[in-house]
Scaffold this active site. Structure first.
Site, PDB file in Angstrom:
ATOM      1  CB  CYS A 373      56.684 -41.936  74.075  1.00  0.00           C
ATOM      2  SG  CYS A 373      55.331 -41.091  74.846  1.00  0.00           S
ATOM      3  NE  ARG A 402      46.955 -41.352  78.250  1.00  0.00           N
ATOM      4  CZ  ARG A 402      47.011 -40.842  77.022  1.00  0.00           C
ATOM      5  NH1 ARG A 402      46.102 -39.938  76.647  1.00  0.00           N
ATOM      6  NH2 ARG A 402      47.957 -41.208  76.194  1.00  0.00           N
ATOM      7  CD  GLN A 420      48.098 -44.265  73.255  1.00  0.00           C
ATOM      8  OE1 GLN A 420      49.195 -44.530  73.724  1.00  0.00           O
ATOM      9  NE2 GLN A 420      47.690 -43.021  73.051  1.00  0.00           N
ATOM     10  CG  ASP A 422      51.845 -45.318  71.009  1.00  0.00           C
ATOM     11  OD1 ASP A 422      51.883 -44.441  70.117  1.00  0.00           O
ATOM     12  OD2 ASP A 422      52.088 -45.096  72.200  1.00  0.00           O
ATOM     13  CG  HIS A 424      56.842 -43.607  69.993  1.00  0.00           C
ATOM     14  ND1 HIS A 424      56.120 -44.599  70.617  1.00  0.00           N
ATOM     15  CD2 HIS A 424      56.337 -42.427  70.435  1.00  0.00           C
ATOM     16  CE1 HIS A 424      55.233 -44.042  71.429  1.00  0.00           C
ATOM     17  NE2 HIS A 424      55.336 -42.737  71.340  1.00  0.00           N
ATOM     18  CE  LYS A 506      46.292 -32.816  69.891  1.00  0.00           C
ATOM     19  NZ  LYS A 506      45.429 -33.643  70.732  1.00  0.00           N
ATOM     20  CG  HIS A 552      54.822 -39.353  70.064  1.00  0.00           C
ATOM     21  ND1 HIS A 552      54.851 -39.787  71.361  1.00  0.00           N
ATOM     22  CD2 HIS A 552      55.816 -38.439  69.964  1.00  0.00           C
ATOM     23  CE1 HIS A 552      55.810 -39.174  72.016  1.00  0.00           C
ATOM     24  NE2 HIS A 552      56.408 -38.339  71.193  1.00  0.00           N
TER      25      HIS A 552
END
Length: 682
Positions: A373, A402, A420, A422, A424, A506, A552
């Site tokens: 992000c 992570r 991901q 991903d 945004h 979420k 997200h």
RNA sequence: GCCGAGGUAGCUCAGUCCGGCAGAGCAUCCGCCUUGUAAGCGGACGGUCAGGGGUUCGAAUCCCCUCCUCGGCUCCA
């Protein structure tokens, strides 16, 4: 003349002597269908409660049986199985202390404080003892006891007295949470005289009247031990009391119990099937992925075959993302620590981040990214944004790292490095719901394209109790937006209280695989926090600066996890469009290699992934190799095929066909591949 | 991180309890066979027994430490 009560079931109603049990009521009402384990009693005030069959029912109630072969019924018999196990453990390990023993999905567990951990041999002995106890036909007898009496009775059971104490300070609800789906605490509501809570104790009573064992428990239970018809102990494991690391470690035994031996057998077969399909096993066998020790836990190498499958997944999401109005970006894997300070990750997420990389000539350490992000925000802030640009949907296949604790890493399902899909989405407050609805629909299309069917569960996670940032108003707005979106998308959703991310609530979307297991895949999060922390803005039609919201979302969730789910769900036999090798050519003898190459060439020219088996093995050997590699189509060619320009088609599933014209097969397989890819590249 | 179970050839696994020459099948390579729908035959290659330390005349085997894997606690994409 004894007083009487009235009980009902549907349209039927009957009068019984006071003191009649639920079972007697159901019999009188002729309301028993099949095997039942307990009753559901609906009180005059409309509240429904589970009720032991041998427990007297109050006046003016509705009663119904709880069937053994329902989720509710299984939970009850599993709970009774947990008691049976605790009794067996008490017999075999005198001095064992018991904690809690609730039913869980597909089974039950019970936590014990014992001198030494249980061994597999112990489990066999315990299970054997359980069978003996079950055959004794002990009755589960419910008894209400006052608080003091309960404390006295369980004086040598510190965990039971702790549960009783928890009621006292009003935190019984947290104890219930610890227990998972259900809980063992016998607090039956604060209904005792004088406002004292009344506790219930269940006693296992032998036919002769002897009390064999007692446990503090909310119930209900099956009437007697032989009504737990099929069970098996599966494994033991350490587990913290109340799930907290500052608490003693107990020894947990997991078991499963079912309404029939047949249902148990089916479940055990499912477990075996899951083991056979394990993505780590298939990944190795089919040479999809590689996880050498030198690499480190939670990290994956995609070998060529796995990489081809993954490429299909990535192509699908990239094409689909662009078609739905997202814009692509690429961002690095590391960034200065300052970035993570601004984003709040260092303050709220540090324990999951790899430590900083200190550089001699730099004032600031660098960090591997645990999320994408902040980079996407930097893409957003590369220039002044206008309201006309919103919603701005920035997308990337971003690999994040992570530092998951060593005990939690699990193949590709819970990894330390993962990618991901991903995105945004920067938007105005009034656009949030629309964007989230689009994301949910996008996820639904993705699940359908990859053969997972409709989402199985949609859950809205709300503000965590402990670590979180933002005001109550912001959280409420965002939580409401997610619920509205969930409603508009037409899915029933459930609320997972306190399960949100630290920066916002979420929606998680789950799917079921081919053997019925549920996976959490898509996550959609609403964020008002990062926009504030980075002080990002857009210029509105009023010429003033406004702060956008961020959504997200990751639809696959993690490419690696979704890949693992695909491997397990398809059992390594991918649909043709995903398969690493789509067609395997097998010449019956070396003389026909030339024709095999010719057919392969014609397939390859249309983009089909094809290989030729040029080994000198026997035909049977080559056929077997093709089958075990799970390639969708094996084409056998020999003299007659070369002569007639045909192939013998042996699909991985289905019957073989001989004398198929090459052109017909090419057209067929090309169409099949195209059909499974709703938006083909280009 | 904590509790438990494990780690022997590329893969699947014997051997470990009770210390005494490191094995099998598959895969790979070579040769023979020239094949018609799930394993043809023979041979070769392949090991720091996860790594390190200790005990011992001698350690895959016993002890200690570390790493990694698996199942849980916890967490999560």
């Amino acid at each position: 003349m004894s007083p009487s009560i009235t009980v009902r079931h549907g349209d039927a109603s009957v009068q019984l002597d006071a003191g009649a049990t639920a079972l007697q009521a159901l019999k009188a009402l002729e309301a028993i269908r099949g095997a039942i384990v307990a009753a559901q009693v609906t009180l005059p005030d409309g509240t429904a409660r589970q009720w032991d069959l041998d427990r007297p029912v109050p006046d003016d109630v509705e009663v119904a049986g709880i069937a053994a072969d329902t989720d509710e019924g299984r939970a009850i018999l599993r709970h009774s199985a947990a008691h049976l196990m605790a009794q067996a453990v008490t017999d075999l390990f005198p001095g064992a202390k018991w904690a809690i023993g609730p039913p869980i999905t597909d089974g039950f567990y019970y936590d014990f404080d014992v001198e030494r951990p249980f061994t597999p041999e112990d489990l066999e002995r315990i299970e054997a003892r359980m069978h003996e106890l079950a055959r004794e036909r002990q009755r589960y007898v419910r008894e209400e006891v006052a608080r003091e009496a309960a404390l006295e009775e369980f004086a040598d059971q510190p965990y039971k007295t702790a549960i009783i104490e928890l009621v006292d300070d009003g935190t019984i609800l947290s104890a219930v949470d610890v227990g998972g789906d259900d809980e063992q605490a016998g607090a039956d509501g604060a209904e005792g005289a004088g406002g004292e809570p009344t506790f219930t104790v269940y006693r296992n009573v032998r036919p002769g009247g002897e009390v064999a064992w007692s446990d503090l428990c909310r119930g209900p239970h099956v009437p007697s031990t032989e009504r737990v018809p099929a069970f098996k102990l599966l494994r033991s494991a350490g587990a913290y009391w109340r799930g907290r690391e500052d608490q003693p470690m107990l020894q947990r035994i997991y078991g499963t119990a079912w309404e029939s031996k047949k249902a148990l057998k089916a479940h055990l077969e499912l477990l075996e099937e899951a083991k056979r399909r394990d993505h780590r096993k298939l990944g190795r066998e089919l040479e999809l992925t590689h996880h050498p020790d030198e690499l480190g836990p939670g990290l994956s190498i995609f070998l060529p075959a796995g990489a081809l499958v993954r490429k299909q997944m990535e192509d699908w999401i990239r094409d689909e993302t662009l078609a739905r109005g997202y814009v692509p970006v690429y961002t690095p894997h590391i960034a200065k620590e300052d970035l993570w300070r601004i984003s709040g990750h260092l303050q709220n997420y540090a324990e999951l981040m790899y430590p900083g990389m200190e550089l001699d000539d730099s004032a600031s350490a660098y960090r591997l990214k645990p999320m994408n992000c902040p980079f996407h925000i930097l893409a957003y802030t590369s220039r002044t944004r206008s309201y006309r640009e919103l919603p701005l949907r920035i997308a990337e296949l971003g690999t994040v790292y992570r530092y998951e604790r060593s005990g939690v890493v699990n193949g590709m399902l819970r990894a330390r490095g993962f990618t991901q899909d991903d995105s945004h989405i920067f938007c105005r407050a009034d656009q949030v719901v629309d964007e989230v609805v689009d994301c949910i629909e996008f996820a639904r299309d993705l699940y359908a394209a990859f053969g997972l069917g409709e989402p199985s569960r949609v859950a809205v996670s709300t503000r965590p109790d402990d670590k979180s940032i933002g005001t109550d108003e912001q959280w409420q707005y965002a939580e409401r937006a997610l619920m509205q979106a969930a409603e508009r998308s037409g899915y029933d959703y459930q609320i997972d209280a306190g399960e949100g991310a630290f920066y916002g609530p979420k929606i998680d979307i789950h799917a079921r695989d081919a053997i019925g297991r549920e996976w959490q895949l898509t996550t959609i999060q609403v964020d008002f926090n990062l926009p504030e922390r980075f002080d990002i803005s857009y210029v509105g039609d009023d010429g003033a600066k406004h702060q956008p919201f961020m959504v997200h979302r990751a639809l696959f969730g993690s490419i690696e996890r979704f890949f693992a789910v695909m491997v397990e769900s398809f059992n390594g036999a991918f649909p043709t469009w995903l398969a690493p090798v789509q067609v395997q050519l097998v010449p019956v003898a070396a003389d026909f290699l030339g024709y095999a190459d010719e057919v392969a060439g014609r397939l390859r020219a249309t983009g089909v992934r094809v290989e030729v088996d040029a080994s000198d093995g026997t035909l049977g050997n080559k056929i077997r190799a093709a089958q075990t590699s799970k390639v969708p189509y094996t084409l056998v060619v020999g003299a007659s095929e070369a002569e007639a320009q045909t192939v013998a088609v042996r699909p991985y599933r289905g019957d073989q066909r001989k004398d198929v014209q090459v052109e017909a097969f090419v057209a067929e397989v090309v169409a099949e591949i195209a059909e499974k890819r709703p938006r083909e590249h280009g």
